[in-house]
Design a protein around this motif. Structure first.
Motif, mmCIF file in Angstrom:
data_model
loop_
_atom_site.group_PDB
_atom_site.id
_atom_site.type_symbol
_atom_site.label_atom_id
_atom_site.label_comp_id
_atom_site.label_asym_id
_atom_site.label_seq_id
_atom_site.Cartn_x
_atom_site.Cartn_y
_atom_site.Cartn_z
ATOM 1 N N PHE A 27 0.887 -1.164 0.000
ATOM 2 C CA PHE A 27 0.000 0.000 0.000
ATOM 3 C C PHE A 27 0.919 1.207 0.000
ATOM 4 C CE2 PHE A 27 -2.755 -3.279 1.368
ATOM 5 C CZ PHE A 27 -4.031 -2.895 0.997
ATOM 6 N N ILE A 28 0.748 2.064 -0.980
ATOM 7 C CA ILE A 28 1.610 3.239 -1.074
ATOM 8 C C ILE A 28 0.803 4.468 -0.685
ATOM 9 C CG2 ILE A 28 3.110 2.194 -2.809
ATOM 10 C CD1 ILE A 28 1.667 3.837 -4.959
ATOM 11 N N GLY A 29 1.498 5.516 -0.338
ATOM 12 C CA GLY A 29 0.787 6.732 0.022
ATOM 13 C C GLY A 29 1.708 7.739 0.651
ATOM 14 N N GLY A 30 1.092 8.712 1.299
ATOM 15 C CA GLY A 30 1.874 9.738 1.955
ATOM 16 C C GLY A 30 1.017 10.903 2.362
ATOM 17 N N LYS A 31 1.680 11.884 2.909
ATOM 18 C CA LYS A 31 1.044 13.119 3.362
ATOM 19 C C LYS A 31 1.132 14.144 2.252
ATOM 20 C CE LYS A 31 -0.357 16.273 6.401
ATOM 21 N NZ LYS A 31 -1.264 17.067 5.629
ATOM 22 N N ALA A 71 1.775 9.227 -4.995
ATOM 23 C CA ALA A 71 1.391 7.819 -4.878
ATOM 24 C C ALA A 71 0.154 7.529 -5.722
ATOM 25 C CB ALA A 71 1.139 7.458 -3.415
ATOM 26 N N SER A 72 -0.823 8.422 -5.669
ATOM 27 C CA SER A 72 -2.045 8.200 -6.437
ATOM 28 C C SER A 72 -1.789 8.298 -7.938
ATOM 29 C CB SER A 72 -3.139 9.190 -6.010
ATOM 30 O OG SER A 72 -2.831 10.512 -6.401
ATOM 31 N N MET A 73 -0.786 9.058 -8.325
ATOM 32 C CA MET A 73 -0.463 9.208 -9.747
ATOM 33 C C MET A 73 0.206 7.964 -10.316
ATOM 34 S SD MET A 73 0.807 13.194 -9.663
ATOM 35 C CE MET A 73 1.335 13.288 -11.369
ATOM 36 N N ILE A 74 0.935 7.207 -9.477
ATOM 37 C CA ILE A 74 1.660 6.036 -9.989
ATOM 38 C C ILE A 74 0.979 4.711 -9.657
ATOM 39 C CG2 ILE A 74 3.858 7.272 -9.865
ATOM 40 C CD1 ILE A 74 4.561 5.404 -7.447
ATOM 41 N N VAL A 84 -3.788 2.603 -2.064
ATOM 42 C CA VAL A 84 -3.201 3.924 -1.832
ATOM 43 C C VAL A 84 -3.855 4.547 -0.607
ATOM 44 C CG1 VAL A 84 -2.782 6.211 -2.839
ATOM 45 C CG2 VAL A 84 -2.979 4.220 -4.340
ATOM 46 N N VAL A 85 -3.031 5.208 0.202
ATOM 47 C CA VAL A 85 -3.548 5.981 1.330
ATOM 48 C C VAL A 85 -2.981 7.388 1.227
ATOM 49 C CG1 VAL A 85 -3.650 6.237 3.827
ATOM 50 C CG2 VAL A 85 -3.734 3.956 2.821
ATOM 51 N N CYS A 86 -3.868 8.358 1.108
ATOM 52 C CA CYS A 86 -3.472 9.762 1.007
ATOM 53 C C CYS A 86 -3.917 10.499 2.274
ATOM 54 C CB CYS A 86 -4.122 10.418 -0.209
ATOM 55 S SG CYS A 86 -3.773 9.614 -1.773
ATOM 56 N N LEU A 87 -2.995 11.124 2.946
ATOM 57 C CA LEU A 87 -3.293 11.885 4.155
ATOM 58 C C LEU A 87 -3.248 13.367 3.819
ATOM 59 C CD1 LEU A 87 -0.993 9.840 6.540
ATOM 60 C CD2 LEU A 87 -3.472 9.615 6.262
ATOM 61 N N GLY A 88 -4.390 14.020 3.825
ATOM 62 C CA GLY A 88 -4.438 15.434 3.462
ATOM 63 C C GLY A 88 -4.096 15.626 1.995
ATOM 64 N N LEU A 143 -7.773 5.283 -0.245
ATOM 65 C CA LEU A 143 -8.370 5.958 0.900
ATOM 66 C C LEU A 143 -7.744 7.337 1.001
ATOM 67 C CD1 LEU A 143 -10.078 6.039 3.525
ATOM 68 C CD2 LEU A 143 -8.029 5.188 4.712
ATOM 69 N N ILE A 144 -8.589 8.360 0.979
ATOM 70 C CA ILE A 144 -8.132 9.727 1.229
ATOM 71 C C ILE A 144 -8.667 10.121 2.596
ATOM 72 C CG2 ILE A 144 -8.281 12.144 0.518
ATOM 73 C CD1 ILE A 144 -8.534 11.159 -2.383
ATOM 74 N N VAL A 145 -7.755 10.473 3.492
ATOM 75 C CA VAL A 145 -8.130 10.948 4.824
ATOM 76 C C VAL A 145 -7.937 12.455 4.782
ATOM 77 C CG1 VAL A 145 -7.733 10.757 7.291
ATOM 78 C CG2 VAL A 145 -7.307 8.779 5.820
ATOM 79 N N GLN A 146 -9.023 13.183 5.036
ATOM 80 C CA GLN A 146 -9.037 14.626 4.786
ATOM 81 C C GLN A 146 -9.730 15.362 5.922
ATOM 82 O OE1 GLN A 146 -7.527 15.449 1.959
ATOM 83 N NE2 GLN A 146 -8.158 17.509 1.440
ATOM 84 N N GLY A 147 -9.183 16.505 6.309
ATOM 85 C CA GLY A 147 -9.855 17.371 7.270
ATOM 86 C C GLY A 147 -11.039 18.058 6.612
#
Length: 181
Positions: free
Chosen positions: A64-68, A75-78, A87-91, A116-120
C-alpha cells in the motif's frame, strides 16, 4: 518523513502490526540540510524517486503506497501503473492554496487502485464541501476528520482534539489496509 504528524501516523499503523516504510523526496531532504524552504521538484522527479523506493520495498502488488499531501498525490499518480495493492493519502492537495480552480483531480477520476483519502473537513487544499463536487473514481473512499485542517488539527471551539482526529485517521487507515490485504 519524521515530522510529528508522520511519526504519529507511522507509530499508530505500525502498532497495529502493519509494516511502515518512510522516505523523503529530495527537495525535503535538502530543506533538512540547509533550512531553506523551497517548493517541490517537478512531478517526473518525484515520481522517479517514489518508484525507486518502491523498487526497494518489494512487489508493488503487495504494498500500500501513500503519503502526506504531495506524497499521497504522487502515490495516487503512480498506483495504477505500478500495480499497487492500494493507496492511502493523508491530506490530499486537491488544489493549490487559494486556487480552487486549479484542480489536481484529473487522474483521480479514473484511478483503479483502491484508495483511501483521509481529509480534514476544513482543509484549505480541499474542504469537504469542495470535494463533494468533484468527480472521483468509485475506487476512492474519503474519510473525513471532523473540523480538521490539512494536518487534521481542529479548532478548540469544535470540541474535538488533534489526538482524536489522529486516532480516527489511523483507525481508518488500518481498517482500509486490513480489509484489502
Amino acid at each position: 518523513m519524521d515530522s510529528p504528524f508522520m511519526n504519529s501516523m507511522a507509530e499508530r499503523v505500525a502498532g497495529a502490526g502493519i509494516e511502515v516504510v518512510r522516505f523523503e523526496f529530495e527537495y525535503m531532504a535538502k530543506r533538512r540540510e540547509d533550512g531553506v524552504r523551497r517548493g517541490p521538484d517537478r512531478a517526473p522527479k518525484l515520481i522517479a524517486r517514489f518508484e525507486e523506493v518502491l523498487g526497494l520495498v518489494g512487489p508493488a502488488s503487495e504494498v500500500f503506497i501513500g503519503g502526506k499531501s504531495m506524497g499521497g498525490r504522487i502515490a495516487s499518480m503512480i498506483a495504477d501503473e505500478v500495480g499497487a495493492a492500494g493507496v492511502v493519502c493523508l491530506g490530499y492537495p486537491f488544489h493549490p492554496p487559494g486556487k480552487p480552480e486549479r484542480l489536481r483531480t484529473a487522474h483521480l477520476e479514473t484511478l483503479k487502485a483502491p484508495t483511501l483519502i483521509v481529509q480534514g473537513t476544513r482543509d484549505r487544499l480541499g474542504a469537504q464541501e469542495e470535494v463533494a463536487t468533484y468527480s472521483l473514481s468509485p475506487s476512492i473512499e474519503v474519510s473525513w476528520m471532523e473540523d480538521g485542517d490539512h494536518s487534521f488539527k481542529p479548532r478548540k471551539k469544535s470540541g474535538r482534539t488533534l489526538e482524536q482526529n489522529l486516532e480516527a485517521a489511523a483507525e481508518a487507515m488500518i481498517a482500509f489496509i486490513r480489509r484489502l490485504a
